[in-house]
Structure formats: structure tokens, C-alpha cells
Scaffold this active site. Structure first.
Site, mmCIF file in Angstrom:
data_model
loop_
_atom_site.group_PDB
_atom_site.id
_atom_site.type_symbol
_atom_site.label_atom_id
_atom_site.label_comp_id
_atom_site.label_asym_id
_atom_site.label_seq_id
_atom_site.Cartn_x
_atom_site.Cartn_y
_atom_site.Cartn_z
ATOM 1 C CG ASP A 1 49.439 95.145 -19.175
ATOM 2 O OD1 ASP A 1 49.716 94.051 -18.644
ATOM 3 O OD2 ASP A 1 50.056 95.608 -20.148
ATOM 4 C CD GLU B 1 54.365 90.832 -18.602
ATOM 5 O OE1 GLU B 1 54.131 90.233 -19.645
ATOM 6 O OE2 GLU B 1 54.121 92.047 -18.471
ATOM 7 C CD GLU B 2 53.986 95.166 -19.308
ATOM 8 O OE1 GLU B 2 54.491 94.976 -20.437
ATOM 9 O OE2 GLU B 2 52.767 95.163 -19.101
ATOM 10 C CG ASP C 1 48.976 89.660 -18.312
ATOM 11 O OD1 ASP C 1 48.648 90.741 -17.792
ATOM 12 O OD2 ASP C 1 50.003 89.525 -19.002
ATOM 13 C CG HIS D 1 51.355 97.995 -23.563
ATOM 14 N ND1 HIS D 1 52.424 97.325 -24.081
ATOM 15 C CD2 HIS D 1 51.069 97.365 -22.383
ATOM 16 C CE1 HIS D 1 52.773 96.331 -23.262
ATOM 17 N NE2 HIS D 1 51.958 96.341 -22.231
HETATM 18 ZN ZN LIG Z 1 51.683 94.848 -20.618
#
Ligand SMILES: [Zn+2]
Length: 297
Positions: free
Chosen positions: A120, A153-154, A191, A262
Site C-alpha cells: 500500500d 494519500e491516506e 496502487d 491496512h
Molecule cells: Zn491505504
């Protein structure tokens, strides 16, 4: 030429053809980049580790001879104002029309466990670096290529439209303000593309003609195990969204079935070099047709 020299030249040629560092995407090289990013540990925005990961990416782009620039900004987040940096490597082409290849390079912040984001963030960033290496040797598009690495991004808290996609939103805003966004013809976002059980479905927000070119290419090359022929991924909020909102065709190649998403287990050992190589090869092989479409539009 002496016989010895002749044999040495032959050996070098054979090495160049067979063993990485050649004209195609090298999955091992992607894993090496990924390892270099992950070894800094968790690297959410604003941390020293993230600064080092950014330094690594910029250094790799510079070593390829690309012009590198950065966008620094400090958005307000649920964790206060954080320092963030987008990184861009520029490969000028004969045509000033731009095609973007992009990934995010931040890892998601978790307070309760160690999260390095091998898949990720890191694996796709490694793949964009490897695509840059290959495309510097030969750019089949005639277009200007931007290799873009987004920070932030997160979400830093719960995902909302304000708390997410900090880097890509900033990028689109700045390039819009500078008047350079109108040169961007399309963007390809990678991604979560390195899992061992990699399965990518057409993402529903993505621009259909981009999805079509990439899937046609993947299926022609026999990669239906990874690029699933039927079914769609539910629409995803990712770094392609600010581009789509600005009217720029964009596609998100993303695996939503990654079992370690995650989780603390999103580590290097969950990645597959051969799968990363397939995704890279399919993207690479799709570029000439994408460029043809853009020149027509
Ligand atoms: Zn992520």
C-alpha cells in the site's frame, strides 16, 4: 576485434537481453526499490522516515537523468498541520502533451501497530520508478511523461473528502493555477499492485477508454489471471479522483482483494516480483495506444 573481446561483447549482449536492467520491466528491481522504502519503517506524512523515502525516490529519478521537482505544502489534518511533499520526475517528449504515471508513497498512520505499507504505497512507487527507468531508455509515446509520487494519500483519521488525497488534490490545484494542467492528457495510477494473489478488476470511476486499452492489452497477452476479464471493482476514491474532477481521463489499477490491506502484515514477504512485472509490462505495452488516442483527441 580480438577473440577475447568478441566473447566479452557477446556476453554483455546476452546479459543485457536476459537478465534485468534491460528493455523491459524487471520485477526484482521493483522489489529492490520497495525494500529501500519499507526499510525506513512506517512513513506517514510529516515524519523523518517519509522525508527519507522521498529523498530516495527523488535520488532515483535524478540518477535516471530526469528533471525532478517537488511541491511542498502543509495542509491542516486531524493531526494538525503536516509537512507534505509531492515529487515529480519529468521526461520531456517531442510533444508537450503530458501522460502521468503515478503512485502514492506515504504509508497510512496507525497508532496501535507498526504499518510499513509494502504493497500500500511502496510497491506501486517502486513500479513507477522501474517504469521510469525503462521509459528513459525508450519512450514509445512521443509524449512528455511525468512520474508523480503523491504524499498524503491516506487519511490521518477517518477517510473523508477533506482528510485524504492531500497530495493529488494539491497537485491538481497547483498545476491548474500554473496553467500547466491543460497539457495533461491522461493519468495512470497504480496502487496495491504487488500482492501474490493479485487480481485487478476494472475500477468503476476510471475512464472507460483507458480501462479498455489496458484490459485489451492484458488479455491479448494472456494475463487474465491478474487482469480479470469480467466484473468491475466498486468505485474507489483514490489519487485519480482529483484528475477526473478536473476533466482529465484517469485510470486506477488497484487490487481491492489484498488480504493484508491496512494490516501490520502488509510487509515485503507478501509481494510478488513476477506479478509486479506483469502489471508493469501491461502498462508499458498499453502506452502507444493511449498516446495514439490522446493525439487524436
Ligand atoms: Zn491505504
Amino acid at each position: 576485434m580480438s577473440k577475447g573481446l568478441f566473447i566479452r561483447v557477446l556476453t554483455l549482449l546476452a546479459l543485457a537481453v536476459c537478465c534485468g536492467q534491460g528493455a523491459g520491466v524487471d520485477g526484482l528491481q521493483v522489489l529492490r526499490h520497495t525494500r529501500e522504502m519499507v526499510r525506513h519503517g512506517p512513513h506517514p506524512p510529516g515524519t523523518e522516515a517519509q522525508r527519507k523515502v522521498g529523498e530516495y525516490i527523488a535520488g532515483q529519478l535524478e540518477a535516471l537523468g530526469l528533471k525532478v521537482d517537488t511541491q511542498r505544502f502543509r495542509p491542516v489534518t486531524p493531526r494538525g498541520r503536516l509537512r507534505m511533499t509531492n515529487i515529480r520526475g519529468i521526461l520531456p517528449g517531442p510533444n508537450e502533451r503530458v501522460l502521468i504515471l503515478a503512485s502514492h508513497y506515504d504509508s497510512k498512520l496507525f497508532d496501535t501497530f507498526k504499518f510499513v505499507g509494502a504493497n500500500d504505497g511502496a510497491s506501486s512507487s517502486g513500479l513507477v520508478l522501474e517504469l521510469a527507468r525503462v521509459l528513459v531508455q525508450h519512450n514509445p509515446t512521443g509524449l512528455t511523461l511525468w512520474f508523480v509520487f503523491f504524499d498524503g494519500e491516506e487519511a490521518l483519521g477517518e477517510w473523508t473528502s477533506a482528510d485524504s488525497l492531500y497530495g493529488s488534490r494539491e497537485f491538481v490545484k497547483r498545476e491548474g493555477d500554473r496553467g500547466t494542467l491543460r497539457n495533461v492528457g491522461a493519468m495512470i495510477l497504480l496502487d496495491l499492485v504487488g500482492g501474490k494473489d493479485l487480481r485487478i478488476f476494472r475500477e468503476a470511476n476510471s475512464t472507460p477508454w483507458l480501462n479498455k486499452i489496458i484490459w485489451d492489452q492484458a488479455l491479448r497477452s494472456g494475463h487474465e489471471r491478474i487482469f480479470r476479464p469480467s466484473g468491475r471493482a466498486s468505485p474507489i476514491d483514490d489519487d485519480h479522483i482529483p484528475f477526473l474532477r478536473a476533466g482529465i481521463p484517469a485510470v486506477d489499477l488497484i487490487d481491492l482483494n489484498y488480504a493484508h490491506w491496512h494490516k501490520p502484515s502488509d510487509t515485503l514477504d507478501k509481494l510478488s516480483g513476477p506479478n509486479l512485472e506483469v502489471v508493469g509490462a501491461v502498462v508499458l505495452a498499453s502506452l502507444p495506444e493511449i498516446a495514439r488516442q490522446l493525439k487524436r483527441k
